[in-house]
Design an enzyme around this catalytic site. Structure first.
Site, PDB file in Angstrom:
ATOM      1  N   HIS A 209       0.816  -1.270   0.059  1.00 26.90           N
ATOM      2  CA  HIS A 209       0.015   0.020  -0.165  1.00 26.90           C
ATOM      3  C   HIS A 209       0.855   1.239  -0.128  1.00 26.90           C
ATOM      4  CE1 HIS A 209      -3.459  -2.643   1.936  1.00 26.90           C
ATOM      5  NE2 HIS A 209      -3.572  -2.309   0.689  1.00 26.90           N
TER       6      HIS A 209
ATOM      7  N   PHE B 138       4.111   0.051   4.636  1.00 27.25           N
ATOM      8  CA  PHE B 138       4.757  -1.105   5.457  1.00 27.25           C
ATOM      9  C   PHE B 138       3.798  -2.437   5.349  1.00 27.25           C
ATOM     10  CE2 PHE B 138       5.279   2.770   8.049  1.00 27.25           C
ATOM     11  CZ  PHE B 138       6.159   3.466   7.273  1.00 27.25           C
ATOM     12  N   HIS B 139       3.223  -2.606   4.177  1.00 29.23           N
ATOM     13  CA  HIS B 139       2.176  -3.633   3.991  1.00 29.23           C
ATOM     14  C   HIS B 139       2.733  -4.579   2.930  1.00 29.23           C
ATOM     15  CE1 HIS B 139      -1.246  -1.159   6.159  1.00 29.23           C
ATOM     16  NE2 HIS B 139      -0.346  -1.527   6.703  1.00 29.23           N
ATOM     17  N   PRO B 140       4.071  -5.053   2.716  1.00 28.54           N
ATOM     18  CA  PRO B 140       4.338  -5.786   1.642  1.00 28.54           C
ATOM     19  C   PRO B 140       3.773  -7.332   1.661  1.00 28.54           C
ATOM     20  CG  PRO B 140       6.256  -5.559   2.975  1.00 28.54           C
ATOM     21  CD  PRO B 140       5.155  -4.717   3.393  1.00 28.54           C
TER      22      PRO B 140
END
Ligand SMILES: Cc1cc2nc3c(=O)[nH]c(=O)nc-3n(C[C@H](O)[C@H](O)[C@H](O)COP(=O)(O)OP(=O)(O)OC[C@H]3O[C@@H](n4cnc5c(N)ncnc54)[C@H](O)[C@@H]3O)c2cc1C
Length: 552
Positions: A299, A475-477
């Site tokens: 995101h 920080f949503h890999p």
């Protein structure tokens, strides 16, 4: 420990690894080794919710990765924090708890992850959650009794947040009672993984009870460097513990829970990945799986910062005396501004009525801050707030690629942001929704000025340039070892087993077929909770052994 054997070896004590360790040790039958590269999470600033900003760039708790220069973001190198500590990223994250929207999981099924529909995964969320909230009269109320505490802290949130909710109402968006379980459009207070004023990470929820069991061994400060094999069956891992190099064996399975950056890296170091890439680093391919590392989704968010004429959290945290008072209050009651994460209100919106489902996630933090060159948040001393927006379901995909055959080298992270028109249009919709919210009377009435971008910037193209100059990962890999229907288009089968290799699964955010609409901690723990059941089920039915045929 060198040469010891355990039924299951889990690599990584993060959001997924802790939940998995709990599930696999519960019946006392299996021995489990949990290996974590980082150290203890027993640190004041990990446990205090407002400590998020302190840990954000702490190299002792954080892998501190940087992505490669991103062409769509003016060639910028974006900072990618990842937890390197017991609890993994759940020990350093912002504690917003969101399951994801029903269609996220139904879409997983259409991408080949059979058995992961919303109806199938919902019970796993309910099983792991314990909601602490209040009834209509304000009395405490608990829903479900799982180990993960999800708290409604709205009574302690900064009063400024109410203005945001009023502004959203003026824009026509409905209020959502419990944003953590949102299934449709709505705004409200974020729920937080907080227990009695302290962070409730995956380690606090799942690992703490599991550690009391004799069949779980946890080794920290130990970095797994590769998986070991006999033929095409994983038999254990090689690791570095301080200066020693050791091997440990898995009687049943090795399970990678090293996260979306390190799980694909470990597969590639172990000879599982795109054959040409492996050969270019002198690694003999054991299994040519072209999708290992590919499929990366994330995101990307933009924030606009405002100075306000009404008080915000800056009045408390940005000034010495109120900050001291808040600190004393927190130490004596575990309540107040230090006990509440900064992500306070927001929600899932349809940017126009033509969107069939919510396409944007928004946040309003009653605090204005920016990042120092070292990545630390710097607070504004004057009252302010920020409005952020991100596209829920981007369709650009990037990749994680080995930089070298040396396990100590950070992998190459290519985010490949805004690679599709769908995502570029989503970015423009984010900018429009922020403008619309800021113009709603309840917010417009207390805006002194927009600080960033500068007030004079109103032209959509210029705002898009600002987006490219400042947008950042939130920080949503995910999806770098994604589940799917076959080895040409995915890495794992729907039971999280690596295609073509026996005794090896990947259980973490890298297994998502695609990123979910919201924050990714909840679905990662849900996935691990279900994975534990599948692994035990496969062991009980002998399915794993029978299906080893698929690994030869
Ligand atoms: C700064 C930040 C803020 C965030 N905020 C939120 C939020 O508010 N809400 C939300 O839902 N999500 C949030 N997220 C995302 C969420 O925390 C992650 O999606 C989730 O924690 C991922 O879990 P995981 O198990 O896949 O990986 P992780 O939790 O990252 O776990 C991986 C673990 O494996 C270990 N490891 C890696 N390589 C090795 C190795 N070779 N040997 C041994 N151990 C290894 C790591 O040290 C780590 O402990 C945030 C993330 C970050 C970084």
């Amino acid at each position: 420990m060198d040469g010891s054997i355990f039924d299951y070896i889990i690599v990584g004590a993060g959001s997924a690894g802790c939940a998995l360790a709990e599930g696999l040790t519960r019946d006392g039958r299996n021995s489990v080794l949990l290996i974590e590269a980082g150290g203890s999470d027993r640190k004041f600033w990990i446990k205090v919710p407002i400590g998020y900003g302190v840990n954000f760039a702490n190299p002792r708790l954080n892998w501190g990765y940087h992505a490669e220069p991103d062409p769509a973001l003016n060639g910028r190198v974006v900072y990618w924090p990842r937890g390197r500590v017991i609890g993994g990223s759940s020990s350093i994250n912002a504690m917003a708890y969101v399951r994801g929207l029903p269609q996220d999981f139904d879409d997983w099924v259409s991408q080949g992850a059979e058995g992961w529909s919303w109806e199938a995964v919902r019970p796993a969320f309910e099983q792991m959650e314990r909601h602490l909230e209040r009834d209509a009269e304000g009395r405490p109320r608990q829903r479900w009794d799982g180990p993960l505490w999800v708290s409604d802290l709205s009574d302690q949130m900064n009063p400024f947040s109410r203005r945001f909710l009023a502004a959203a109402g003026e824009c026509g968006w409905a209020q959502c009672e419990d944003l953590s379980a949102a299934t449709a459009e709505g705004v409200g207070y974020y729920r937080s993984t907080v227990r009695n004023g302290l962070r409730c990470s995956s380690a606090d929820a799942f690992l703490a009870p599991a550690r009391r069991r004799a069949n779980l061994k946890v080794v920290s400060q130990a970095v797994v460097e590769r998986i070991t094999f006999e033929g095409r069956r994983a038999t254990g891992v090689a690791l570095r513990l301080q200066d020693a190099r050791l091997s440990v064996r898995a009687g049943r399975e090795v399970i990678l829970s090293a996260g979306s950056v390190n799980s694909p890296k470990l597969l590639q170091l172990s000879g599982i990945g795109p054959a040409e890439l492996l050969k270019s680093h002198g690694i003999a391919p054991r299994q040519d799986l072209s999708e290992v590392g590919r499929g990366l989704q994330d995101h990307l968010a933009i924030s606009h910062l405002f100075r306000a004429t009404a008080p915000t959290l800056n009045n408390v945290l940005g000034r010495v005396a109120p900050r001291l008072w808040a600190g004393m209050r927190y130490l004596s009651t575990r309540r107040g501004p230090l006990g509440v994460p900064v992500n306070q209100v927001g929600g899932f919106l349809r940017s126009d009525p033509g969107q069939p489902v919510p396409d944007l996630q928004i946040y309003c933090n009653p605090l204005s801050y920016w990042s120092s060159p070292a990545g630390r948040p710097v607070l504004d001393r004057e009252p302010g707030f920020l409005l952020s927006a991100q596209l829920c379901r981007p369709d650009s995909r990037g990749e994680i690629v080995l930089r070298s055959a040396n396990p100590e080298d950070a992998p190459v992270i290519r985010a490949n942001s805004l690679a599709t028109e769908h995502d570029r249009d989503g970015a423009r919709r984010c900018l429009r929704i922020i403008d619309r919210l800021a113009a709603a009377p309840s917010l417009a009435g207390v805006v002194r000025e927009r600080l960033v971008p500068e007030p004079a910037m109103t032209d959509p193209e210029e705002l898009m340039n600002d987006y490219r100059a400042r947008a950042s990962t939130v920080f949503h890999p995910t999806s770098t070892c994604r589940m799917g229907s076959g080895p040409r288009t995915s890495v794992l089968d729907p039971r999280l087993r690596v295609h073509g290799i026996g005794g090896l699964r990947v259980v973490d955010s890298s297994a998502f077929p695609s990123v979910t609409s919201g924050n990714t901690n909840a679905p990662t723990m849900m996935l691990a909770t279900r994975a534990a059941e599948m692994i035990l089920e496969d062991a009980a039915t002998g399915r794993q052994e029978r299906e080893l045929a698929h690994a030869t």
